[in-house]
Scaffold this motif. Structure first.
Motif, PDB file in Angstrom:
ATOM      1  N   GLY A   1       0.799  -1.218   0.000  1.00  0.00           N
ATOM      2  CA  GLY A   1       0.000   0.000   0.000  1.00  0.00           C
ATOM      3  C   GLY A   1       0.832   1.268   0.000  1.00  0.00           C
ATOM      4  N   GLY A   2       2.170   1.134   0.007  1.00  0.00           N
ATOM      5  CA  GLY A   2       3.021   2.304  -0.102  1.00  0.00           C
ATOM      6  C   GLY A   2       3.792   2.681   1.150  1.00  0.00           C
ATOM      7  N   LYS A   3       3.595   1.979   2.255  1.00  0.00           N
ATOM      8  CA  LYS A   3       4.336   2.284   3.481  1.00  0.00           C
ATOM      9  C   LYS A   3       5.681   1.554   3.423  1.00  0.00           C
ATOM     10  CE  LYS A   3       0.817   4.149   5.801  1.00  0.00           C
ATOM     11  NZ  LYS A   3       0.800   5.389   6.526  1.00  0.00           N
ATOM     12  N   THR A   4       6.777   2.305   3.368  1.00  0.00           N
ATOM     13  CA  THR A   4       8.076   1.651   3.277  1.00  0.00           C
ATOM     14  C   THR A   4       8.459   0.984   4.593  1.00  0.00           C
ATOM     15  OG1 THR A   4       9.167   3.743   3.767  1.00  0.00           O
ATOM     16  CG2 THR A   4       8.964   3.124   1.441  1.00  0.00           C
ATOM     17  N   GLU A   5       8.108   1.598   5.721  1.00  0.00           N
ATOM     18  CA  GLU A   5       8.325   0.999   7.039  1.00  0.00           C
ATOM     19  C   GLU A   5       7.016   1.083   7.819  1.00  0.00           C
ATOM     20  OE1 GLU A   5      11.669   1.435   9.525  1.00  0.00           O
ATOM     21  OE2 GLU A   5      13.020   1.907   7.864  1.00  0.00           O
ATOM     22  N   PRO A   6       6.151   0.085   7.648  1.00  0.00           N
ATOM     23  CA  PRO A   6       4.859   0.110   8.339  1.00  0.00           C
ATOM     24  C   PRO A   6       5.032   0.187   9.859  1.00  0.00           C
ATOM     25  CG  PRO A   6       4.903  -1.612   6.678  1.00  0.00           C
ATOM     26  CD  PRO A   6       6.297  -1.094   6.806  1.00  0.00           C
ATOM     27  N   SER A   7       4.155   0.947  10.491  1.00  0.00           N
ATOM     28  CA  SER A   7       4.184   1.096  11.946  1.00  0.00           C
ATOM     29  C   SER A   7       3.250   0.073  12.589  1.00  0.00           C
ATOM     30  CB  SER A   7       3.718   2.504  12.331  1.00  0.00           C
ATOM     31  OG  SER A   7       2.342   2.658  11.996  1.00  0.00           O
ATOM     32  N   ALA A   8       3.339  -0.035  13.898  1.00  0.00           N
ATOM     33  CA  ALA A   8       2.437  -0.917  14.636  1.00  0.00           C
ATOM     34  C   ALA A   8       0.991  -0.488  14.406  1.00  0.00           C
ATOM     35  CB  ALA A   8       2.784  -0.888  16.123  1.00  0.00           C
ATOM     36  N   GLU A   9       0.778   0.816  14.327  1.00  0.00           N
ATOM     37  CA  GLU A   9      -0.574   1.336  14.085  1.00  0.00           C
ATOM     38  C   GLU A   9      -1.093   0.905  12.707  1.00  0.00           C
ATOM     39  OE1 GLU A   9      -2.709   5.657  13.476  1.00  0.00           O
ATOM     40  OE2 GLU A   9      -1.030   5.535  14.885  1.00  0.00           O
ATOM     41  N   ASP A  10      -0.220   0.955  11.694  1.00  0.00           N
ATOM     42  CA  ASP A  10      -0.613   0.536  10.345  1.00  0.00           C
ATOM     43  C   ASP A  10      -1.051  -0.929  10.346  1.00  0.00           C
ATOM     44  OD1 ASP A  10       0.113   3.042   9.232  1.00  0.00           O
ATOM     45  OD2 ASP A  10       2.186   2.354   8.931  1.00  0.00           O
ATOM     46  N   ILE A  11      -0.253  -1.768  10.981  1.00  0.00           N
ATOM     47  CA  ILE A  11      -0.527  -3.206  10.993  1.00  0.00           C
ATOM     48  C   ILE A  11      -1.784  -3.502  11.809  1.00  0.00           C
ATOM     49  CG2 ILE A  11       0.371  -5.443  11.760  1.00  0.00           C
ATOM     50  CD1 ILE A  11       3.167  -4.347  10.949  1.00  0.00           C
ATOM     51  N   THR A  12      -1.923  -2.834  12.953  1.00  0.00           N
ATOM     52  CA  THR A  12      -3.112  -3.017  13.789  1.00  0.00           C
ATOM     53  C   THR A  12      -4.371  -2.610  13.036  1.00  0.00           C
ATOM     54  OG1 THR A  12      -1.796  -2.652  15.773  1.00  0.00           O
ATOM     55  CG2 THR A  12      -4.176  -2.358  15.985  1.00  0.00           C
ATOM     56  N   LYS A  13      -4.288  -1.534  12.276  1.00  0.00           N
ATOM     57  CA  LYS A  13      -5.437  -1.057  11.492  1.00  0.00           C
ATOM     58  C   LYS A  13      -5.816  -2.070  10.408  1.00  0.00           C
ATOM     59  CE  LYS A  13      -7.000   2.930   8.837  1.00  0.00           C
ATOM     60  NZ  LYS A  13      -6.627   4.252   8.319  1.00  0.00           N
ATOM     61  N   ILE A  14      -4.820  -2.625   9.728  1.00  0.00           N
ATOM     62  CA  ILE A  14      -5.084  -3.621   8.679  1.00  0.00           C
ATOM     63  C   ILE A  14      -5.739  -4.858   9.286  1.00  0.00           C
ATOM     64  CG2 ILE A  14      -3.988  -5.244   7.067  1.00  0.00           C
ATOM     65  CD1 ILE A  14      -1.940  -2.969   6.484  1.00  0.00           C
ATOM     66  N   LEU A  15      -5.181  -5.356  10.374  1.00  0.00           N
ATOM     67  CA  LEU A  15      -5.749  -6.543  11.013  1.00  0.00           C
ATOM     68  C   LEU A  15      -7.159  -6.260  11.529  1.00  0.00           C
ATOM     69  CD1 LEU A  15      -2.625  -7.885  12.950  1.00  0.00           C
ATOM     70  CD2 LEU A  15      -3.677  -8.849  10.891  1.00  0.00           C
ATOM     71  N   GLY A  16      -7.352  -5.095  12.124  1.00  0.00           N
ATOM     72  CA  GLY A  16      -8.664  -4.725  12.645  1.00  0.00           C
ATOM     73  C   GLY A  16      -9.727  -4.633  11.564  1.00  0.00           C
ATOM     74  N   SER A  17      -9.306  -4.283  10.346  1.00  0.00           N
ATOM     75  CA  SER A  17     -10.273  -4.146   9.249  1.00  0.00           C
ATOM     76  C   SER A  17     -10.915  -5.475   8.876  1.00  0.00           C
ATOM     77  CB  SER A  17      -9.602  -3.521   8.021  1.00  0.00           C
ATOM     78  OG  SER A  17      -8.738  -4.451   7.396  1.00  0.00           O
ATOM     79  N   VAL A  18     -10.283  -6.579   9.285  1.00  0.00           N
ATOM     80  CA  VAL A  18     -10.860  -7.906   9.004  1.00  0.00           C
ATOM     81  C   VAL A  18     -11.207  -8.639  10.301  1.00  0.00           C
ATOM     82  CG1 VAL A  18      -9.819  -8.189   6.735  1.00  0.00           C
ATOM     83  CG2 VAL A  18      -8.540  -8.915   8.749  1.00  0.00           C
ATOM     84  N   GLY A  19     -11.317  -7.882  11.393  1.00  0.00           N
ATOM     85  CA  GLY A  19     -11.768  -8.444  12.650  1.00  0.00           C
ATOM     86  C   GLY A  19     -10.729  -9.247  13.412  1.00  0.00           C
ATOM     87  N   ILE A  20      -9.459  -8.984  13.165  1.00  0.00           N
ATOM     88  CA  ILE A  20      -8.392  -9.696  13.868  1.00  0.00           C
ATOM     89  C   ILE A  20      -7.688  -8.723  14.811  1.00  0.00           C
ATOM     90  CG2 ILE A  20      -6.207 -10.930  13.615  1.00  0.00           C
ATOM     91  CD1 ILE A  20      -7.167 -11.845  10.865  1.00  0.00           C
TER      92      ILE A  20
END
Length: 123
Positions: free
Chosen positions: A25-44
């Motif tokens: 999606g364009g994040k060269t160094e994804p943050s914990a917030e980025d990853i948490t948001k992605i996982l949360g979008s699918v209920g994880i």
């Protein structure tokens, strides 16, 4: 127990998968917030200890180089059999290509059947 292990496998890879999606999606160094948001979008729910360990291990590293290094390590790992089959393997080598072609045809046929029935093992 093998099925139970297979069902837990996605749990082990969820943070890595979200990290890779963030990079796509364009994040060269994804943050914990980025990853948490992605996982949360699918209920994880993200597991902070595992997420912190992942980000710590990947900080400043190129993910493609990490994956390539992992492939190199895996290719050096022994992968099967208990020996004693050298003679039959050598004898069967001559017929391996036709057998491989037949196996591929069976797999392709099974995939067509799965598509036709609307069943997908990974859905």
């Amino acid at each position: 127990s093998g099925c139970r292990e297979a069902r837990r496998q996605p749990e082990r890879m969820k943070h890595v998968a979200a990290f890779l999606l963030a990079q796509l999606g364009g994040k060269t160094e994804p943050s914990a917030e980025d990853i948490t948001k992605i996982l949360g979008s699918v209920g994880i729910e993200a597991e902070s200890d595992k997420l912190d360990a992942l980000l710590g291990n990947l900080k400043g590293r190129d993910i493609l180089e990490v994956i390539a290094a992992g492939r190199t390590k895996m290719s050096a790992m022994p992968s099967g059999g208990g020996g004693g089959a050298a003679a039959p393997v050598a004898a069967a080598a001559a017929g391996a290509q036709p057998a491989a072609a037949a196996a591929k045809a069976v797999v392709e046929e099974e995939e067509v059947e799965e598509e036709a029935s609307g069943f997908d093992l990974f859905d």
